[in-house]
Design a protein around this motif. Structure first.
Motif, mmCIF file in Angstrom:
data_model
loop_
_atom_site.group_PDB
_atom_site.id
_atom_site.type_symbol
_atom_site.label_atom_id
_atom_site.label_comp_id
_atom_site.label_asym_id
_atom_site.label_seq_id
_atom_site.Cartn_x
_atom_site.Cartn_y
_atom_site.Cartn_z
ATOM 1 N N ILE A 3 0.893 -1.071 -0.009
ATOM 2 C CA ILE A 3 -0.028 0.109 -0.240
ATOM 3 C C ILE A 3 0.826 1.134 -0.170
ATOM 4 O O ILE A 3 1.629 1.473 0.758
ATOM 5 C CB ILE A 3 -0.940 -0.324 1.211
ATOM 6 N N GLN A 7 -1.946 6.260 -1.445
ATOM 7 C CA GLN A 7 -3.301 5.739 -1.330
ATOM 8 C C GLN A 7 -3.920 5.917 -0.112
ATOM 9 O O GLN A 7 -4.971 6.146 -0.009
ATOM 10 C CB GLN A 7 -2.965 4.052 -1.853
ATOM 11 N N ASN A 10 -4.993 9.456 -0.115
ATOM 12 C CA ASN A 10 -6.473 9.534 -0.860
ATOM 13 C C ASN A 10 -7.645 8.939 -0.088
ATOM 14 O O ASN A 10 -8.508 9.507 0.033
ATOM 15 C CB ASN A 10 -6.347 8.662 -2.301
#
Length: 139
Positions: A3, A7, A10
């Motif tokens: 990850i 991300q 976001n």
């Protein structure tokens, strides 16, 4: 599975937007929804007192503007005259109710009473009227 930090950013940004939108919507719906009306309960005694006060006020107002014409108005005014000892009439001085004492010899002697006496007679007229209204409500 990896990850990336962008991300995570976001996801956090989307979560923040949802929170702020939810708060705005909550405020907006709170403004649009009327607050529930306060419910006031009045005891039967308070209602009776309110009705007696209203009827008393109406009778006094009619006596002031038109003179004692109805049966109850005449009874009340006669009782006030009996207590005072002379026939009375009502006049106006500006917006105030003023009583006049009428002499016993065919109305020859008409005398304006002082403001203190008129105020005292007005208070007594209200008391007598309130008592009569209460008596009529119980019958």
């Amino acid at each position: 599975m990896t990850i990336n930090t962008y991300q995570v950013h976001n996801v956090l940004r989307a979560y923040g937007r949802q929170l702020s939108t939810g708060k705005r919507l909550a405020r907006q719906t709170a403004k649009e929804t009327p607050a529930p009306a306060d419910k006031i309960t009045i005891s039967t005694e308070a209602r009776k007192k309110s009705v007696v006060d209203k009827v008393t006020s109406d009778i006094i107002d009619r006596i002031y503007h038109e003179g004692p014409n109805e049966t109850l108005e005449k009874e009340v005014f006669k009782e006030l005259e009996d207590e005072f000892g002379n026939p009375l009439s009502i006049g106006r001085k500006g917006t105030e109710m003023v009583f006049r004492a009428i002499g016993k010899r065919l109305g020859e002697d008409i005398q304006d009473l002082s403001q203190e006496d008129s105020d005292r007679l007005k208070a007594r007229l209200e008391e007598i009227t309130r008592d009569k209204v209460q008596q009529n409500m119980l019958q």
